[in-house]
Design an enzyme around this catalytic site. Structure first.
Site, PDB file in Angstrom:
ATOM      1  N   GLU A 131       4.704  -5.090   6.767  1.00 18.30           N
ATOM      2  CA  GLU A 131       3.967  -4.223   7.594  1.00 18.30           C
ATOM      3  C   GLU A 131       4.525  -4.036   9.007  1.00 18.30           C
ATOM      4  O   GLU A 131       4.393  -2.776   9.591  1.00 18.30           O
ATOM      5  CB  GLU A 131       2.593  -4.491   7.744  1.00 18.30           C
ATOM      6  CG  GLU A 131       1.698  -4.200   6.424  1.00 18.30           C
ATOM      7  CD  GLU A 131       1.824  -5.432   5.635  1.00 18.30           C
ATOM      8  OE1 GLU A 131       2.361  -6.340   5.694  1.00 18.30           O
ATOM      9  OE2 GLU A 131       0.802  -5.753   4.729  1.00 18.30           O
ATOM     10  N   ALA A 169       0.687  -1.218   0.030  1.00 15.74           N
ATOM     11  CA  ALA A 169      -0.114  -0.122  -0.079  1.00 15.74           C
ATOM     12  C   ALA A 169       0.863   1.294   0.026  1.00 15.74           C
ATOM     13  O   ALA A 169       2.104   1.164   0.299  1.00 15.74           O
ATOM     14  CB  ALA A 169      -1.006  -0.009   1.177  1.00 15.74           C
ATOM     15  N   GLU A 178      -0.908  -9.244  -0.811  1.00 18.09           N
ATOM     16  CA  GLU A 178      -2.276  -9.419  -0.282  1.00 18.09           C
ATOM     17  C   GLU A 178      -3.137  -9.375  -1.750  1.00 18.09           C
ATOM     18  O   GLU A 178      -4.003 -10.242  -1.852  1.00 18.09           O
ATOM     19  CB  GLU A 178      -2.651  -8.383   0.612  1.00 18.09           C
ATOM     20  CG  GLU A 178      -2.406  -8.451   1.824  1.00 18.09           C
ATOM     21  CD  GLU A 178      -2.397  -7.524   2.876  1.00 18.09           C
ATOM     22  OE1 GLU A 178      -1.900  -6.224   2.609  1.00 18.09           O
ATOM     23  OE2 GLU A 178      -3.300  -7.742   3.814  1.00 18.09           O
ATOM     24  N   GLY A 191       0.407  -4.942   0.923  1.00 18.70           N
ATOM     25  CA  GLY A 191      -0.873  -4.906   0.154  1.00 18.70           C
ATOM     26  C   GLY A 191      -0.571  -5.574  -1.287  1.00 18.70           C
ATOM     27  O   GLY A 191      -1.500  -6.134  -1.842  1.00 18.70           O
TER      28      GLY A 191
HETATM   29  C1  HXC Z   1       4.800   4.445  -1.465  1.00 21.29           C
HETATM   30  C2  HXC Z   1       6.979   3.478  -2.274  1.00 21.29           C
HETATM   31  C3  HXC Z   1       6.723   2.077  -1.749  1.00 21.29           C
HETATM   32  C4  HXC Z   1       5.276   2.076  -0.857  1.00 21.29           C
HETATM   33  C5  HXC Z   1       8.433   1.938  -2.746  1.00 21.29           C
HETATM   34  N1  HXC Z   1       7.913   3.085  -3.003  1.00 21.29           N
HETATM   35  N2  HXC Z   1       7.556   1.308  -2.196  1.00 21.29           N
HETATM   36  N3  HXC Z   1       5.988   4.472  -2.199  1.00 21.29           N
HETATM   37  N4  HXC Z   1       4.581   3.108  -0.966  1.00 21.29           N
HETATM   38  N5  HXC Z   1       4.935   1.079  -0.339  1.00 21.29           N
HETATM   39  C6  HXC Z   1       8.763   4.331  -3.695  1.00 21.29           C
HETATM   40  C7  HXC Z   1       9.973   4.594  -2.706  1.00 21.29           C
HETATM   41  O1  HXC Z   1       9.679   5.613  -1.829  1.00 21.29           O
HETATM   42  C8  HXC Z   1      10.894   5.261  -4.059  1.00 21.29           C
HETATM   43  O2  HXC Z   1      10.421   6.503  -4.448  1.00 21.29           O
HETATM   44  C9  HXC Z   1      10.445   4.423  -5.167  1.00 21.29           C
HETATM   45  O3  HXC Z   1       9.199   3.578  -4.798  1.00 21.29           O
HETATM   46  C10 HXC Z   1      11.524   3.356  -5.404  1.00 21.29           C
HETATM   47  O4  HXC Z   1      11.775   2.429  -4.207  1.00 21.29           O
HETATM   48  P1  HXC Z   1      13.107   2.273  -3.484  1.00 21.29           P
HETATM   49  O5  HXC Z   1      13.042   2.238  -2.128  1.00 21.29           O
HETATM   50  O6  HXC Z   1      14.069   3.486  -3.877  1.00 21.29           O
HETATM   51  O7  HXC Z   1      13.536   1.203  -4.173  1.00 21.29           O
HETATM   52  P2  HXC Z   1      14.546  -0.102  -3.853  1.00 21.29           P
HETATM   53  O8  HXC Z   1      15.782   0.498  -2.931  1.00 21.29           O
HETATM   54  O9  HXC Z   1      14.735  -1.071  -4.870  1.00 21.29           O
HETATM   55  O10 HXC Z   1      13.794  -0.969  -2.660  1.00 21.29           O
HETATM   56  C11 HXC Z   1      12.489  -1.860  -2.891  1.00 21.29           C
HETATM   57  C12 HXC Z   1      11.900  -1.924  -1.580  1.00 21.29           C
HETATM   58  C13 HXC Z   1      11.363  -0.563  -0.956  1.00 21.29           C
HETATM   59  C14 HXC Z   1      12.579  -3.104  -0.915  1.00 21.29           C
HETATM   60  C15 HXC Z   1      10.506  -2.595  -2.478  1.00 21.29           C
HETATM   61  O11 HXC Z   1      10.953   0.159  -1.880  1.00 21.29           O
HETATM   62  C16 HXC Z   1      10.548  -1.001   0.177  1.00 21.29           C
HETATM   63  O12 HXC Z   1      11.026  -1.513   1.269  1.00 21.29           O
HETATM   64  N6  HXC Z   1       9.230  -0.497   0.236  1.00 21.29           N
HETATM   65  C17 HXC Z   1       8.256  -0.570   1.048  1.00 21.29           C
HETATM   66  C18 HXC Z   1       7.869  -2.052   1.269  1.00 21.29           C
HETATM   67  C19 HXC Z   1       6.635  -1.934   2.252  1.00 21.29           C
HETATM   68  O13 HXC Z   1       7.017  -1.615   3.465  1.00 21.29           O
HETATM   69  N7  HXC Z   1       5.489  -2.358   1.820  1.00 21.29           N
HETATM   70  C20 HXC Z   1       4.297  -2.495   2.806  1.00 21.29           C
HETATM   71  C21 HXC Z   1       3.467  -1.248   2.841  1.00 21.29           C
HETATM   72  S1  HXC Z   1       2.305  -1.239   4.045  1.00 21.29           S
HETATM   73  P3  HXC Z   1      11.186   7.803  -4.263  1.00 21.29           P
HETATM   74  O14 HXC Z   1      10.226   8.914  -4.679  1.00 21.29           O
HETATM   75  O15 HXC Z   1      11.724   7.984  -3.009  1.00 21.29           O
HETATM   76  O16 HXC Z   1      12.170   7.437  -5.291  1.00 21.29           O
HETATM   77  C22 HXC Z   1       1.007  -2.225   3.286  1.00 21.29           C
HETATM   78  C23 HXC Z   1      -0.308  -2.372   4.166  1.00 21.29           C
HETATM   79  C24 HXC Z   1      -1.304  -3.096   3.544  1.00 21.29           C
HETATM   80  O17 HXC Z   1       1.141  -2.595   2.251  1.00 21.29           O
HETATM   81  C25 HXC Z   1      -2.463  -2.769   4.075  1.00 21.29           C
HETATM   82  C26 HXC Z   1      -3.489  -2.384   3.215  1.00 21.29           C
HETATM   83  C27 HXC Z   1      -4.806  -1.694   3.967  1.00 21.29           C
END
Ligand code: HXC
Length: 258
Positions: free
Chosen positions: A132, A65, A112, A109
């Site tokens: 998360e 998400a 999911e 998400g």
């Molecule tokens: C918003 C995101 C994002 C996310 C990546 N980006 N994931 N933006 N929400 N979930 C953005 C980064 O900010 C960055 O933008 C660009 O995408 C590239 O990501 P990087 O981090 O620079 O890439 P990399 O170093 O290759 O790392 C990849 C990654 C990392 C390991 C996937 O991005 C990461 O850990 N992302 C978050 C994963 C996460 O925690 N997901 C769960 C979210 S909570 P900029 O602008 O900085 O270049 C969830 C709840 C679900 O999903 C419940 C639903 C109700």
């Protein structure tokens, strides 16, 4: 309708939906989830579409998400907006078969969403995770429930409590994905599987999908009774007569969805 966060193509009878927010690794913001639910609802009503493939890019199916969108939300916002929940329910309600073709990250998400599809075909570079916990939250659109049913309690609990990612090979071994294919061939393979499903009769495909999905919601005895009624009902269809006649006449069946 043109979508801002999705690219859609119809190839023969298969609709290919590509999540398209490359700047954010296809993070699921509310606009994307709403557009996806809308697109699936339309595909369900479109007689040209017999199966659906959802994919992302080679780097990310969806990295979760959208954290930037969620970060300032309060409990009251989340509870009152029902952010994501209604669209997730609409996605799961799709009646036609939906295949998730996952390359790269399927996190939070994103994992999911893949699990809401009927099955997951994974590229060899796929990484699944529910990270998360690192954000001070837990999965919110089915991850604690579906991952546990797919891979069992121990593995699901470990992944959800630690946030560790699972590689494609482990995901296949654990039953999370149906098969692993080379990343370059992922969409081609997913479309080929979808084409195969599209050749079958739509009535029996819908019945099979519903019966398998019911196995996640019912006791074994209830599920077997549900299956039996659905199985018996298929003998009222022309497709059953055609399928069995074609077998006996040693020819390919011509299903007419009747
Ligand atoms: C918003 C995101 C994002 C996310 C990546 N980006 N994931 N933006 N929400 N979930 C953005 C980064 O900010 C960055 O933008 C660009 O995408 C590239 O990501 P990087 O981090 O620079 O890439 P990399 O170093 O290759 O790392 C990849 C990654 C990392 C390991 C996937 O991005 C990461 O850990 N992302 C978050 C994963 C996460 O925690 N997901 C769960 C979210 S909570 P900029 O602008 O900085 O270049 C969830 C709840 C679900 O999903 C419940 C639903 C109700």
């Amino acid at each position: 309708m043109a979508y801002k966060t999705l690219l859609i193509e119809i190839k023969d009878s298969v609709e290919l939906i590509r999540l398209n927010r490359p700047e954010a690794l296809n993070a699921l913001n509310s606009e994307l989830l709403c557009e996806l639910a809308d697109a699936l609802g339309k595909a369900d009503l479109d007689p040209k579409v017999r199966a659906i493939v959802i994919t992302g890019s080679e780097k990310a199916f969806a990295a979760g998400a959208d954290i930037k969108e969620m970060s300032e939300k309060s409990y009251a916002d989340m509870a009152s907006e029902r952010l994501f929940a209604e669209d997730a329910d609409r996605i799961v309600a799709t009646r036609k078969p939906v295949i998730a073709a996952v390359a790269g990250y399927a996190l939070g998400g994103g994992c999911e969403l893949a699990m809401m599809c009927d099955f997951i075909l994974a590229a060899d570079n796929a990484k699944f995770g529910q990270p998360e916990i690192n954000l001070g939250i837990i999965p919110g659109i089915g991850g604690t429930q579906r991952l546990t049913r797919f891979v069992g309690k121990s593995k699901a609990m470990e992944m959800i409590l630690t946030g560790r990612f699972m590689e494609a090979e482990e995901a296949e071994r654990s039953g999370l994905v149906s098969r692993v294919v080379p990343a370059k061939k992922l969409v081609e393979e997913a479309l080929a599987v979808a084409d195969k499903i599209a050749e079958k009769g739509a009535i029996s495909v819908a019945a099979a999908k519903e019966a398998v999905n019911r196995s996640y919601e019912m006791t074994l005895a209830e599920g077997v009774r549900f299956e039996r009624t659905s199985f018996q009902g298929l003998f009222a269809t022309e497709d059953q007569k055609e399928g069995m006649a074609a077998f006996m006449e040693k020819r390919a069946p011509q299903f007419r969805d009747k």
